[in-house]
Design an enzyme around this catalytic site. Structure first.
Site: not given
Ligand code: KIV
Length: 257
Positions: A47, A184
């Site tokens: 992310s 998720e």
């Molecule tokens: O990339 C991320 O931050 C994640 C979480 C939202 C679980 O995979």
């Protein structure tokens, strides 16, 4: 000083019914703040591509991006368990490719575990890595690296077939040797069923309150994101505070105050 969190700590917490707190972090400063607040696990999620690097999905994130951010988080942590996402394209080709990427990340960052997205089709890879001593975190339900296939970031498991296949994916991943599985954006009842039936900890994000741990994105908890997912309740409004503070300073600069 807080005892170092390990995979064994997470298993013990599940046995004791003690919820663990996970948070994403992308740099040393935020790792220090999260630990001061008592966070147990720091997840360097891909992310980072969307919240820090300005991409509109996680697809463009590279292994080098993940190494840079994870190494910074590791420098900032004291006792938290640090997990690094394997980015899109760095592990799906073969178990051998996943091993090479994991070894590179583990050796160059000092993190504790890697996370990869996918269910049944990743079983061989999860097993291959686990049998070679790597702590693998699975990730099922909404898997953002597949956004181009799904076309959205909506809840998964709404149809009976998908509900059942996510359940089977989670069980299979655990059997293949994963130490934790992230759920998720799945229905609360599905997360509850998986959490009850698995002997490894589950970590929920948009998956109800019954999981063994909860994870959120740093920017969402603190109210730094322009938009937040519907299941997130921000605990601060730092975006508004930052705009107000910078505007006040800019005004003073312009008045030579
Ligand atoms: O990339 C991320 O931050 C994640 C979480 C939202 C679980 O995979």
């Amino acid at each position: 000083m807080k005892k170092k969190v390990t995979a064994a700590t997470l298993r013990a917490a599940k046995e004791q019914g003690q919820p663990m707190v996970w948070l994403t972090a992308y740099d040393a400063g935020s790792a220090r703040i999260a630990e001061e607040a008592g966070v147990d696990v720091l997840l360097v999620g891909d992310s980072v591509g969307m919240v820090n690097l300005g991409y509109d999905s996680t697809i463009p994130v590279t292994t080098q991006d993940m190494i840079l951010h994870t190494a910074a988080v590791v420098r900032g942590r004291k006792s938290a368990w640090v997990v690094c996402d394997l980015p899109f394209g760095s592990y799906q080709q073969s178990p051998e490719q996943a091993l090479a990427t994991s070894v590179q990340i583990l050796q160059q960052t000092g993190c504790d575990a890697i996370k990869l997205e996918g269910g049944a089709h990743m079983l061989e890879t999860v097993q291959f890595l686990s049998q070679r001593g790597i702590a693998v975190v699975g990730h099922v339900g909404l898997t953002p690296q597949s956004v181009k296939q799904f076309g959205n970031y909506k809840q998964r498991g709404q149809s009976q077939d998908e509900y059942q296949s996510i359940y089977e994916d989670a069980l299979a991943i655990a059997q293949a040797g994963a130490v934790v599985v992230v759920l998720e954006c799945v229905p609360d009842s599905l997360a509850a069923k998986i959490t009850q039936d698995l002997n490894i900890p589950t970590v929920g994000i948009g998956a109800g309150k019954t999981c063994d741990a909860q994870v959120l994105v740093w920017h969402d908890v603190l109210g730094l994101s322009e938009t937040v997912p519907p299941f997130v309740q921000p605990y601060a409004n730092l975006r508004k505070d930052a705009v107000a503070a910078i505007s006040a300073w800019a005004t003073d600069v312009r008045k030579r105050l």
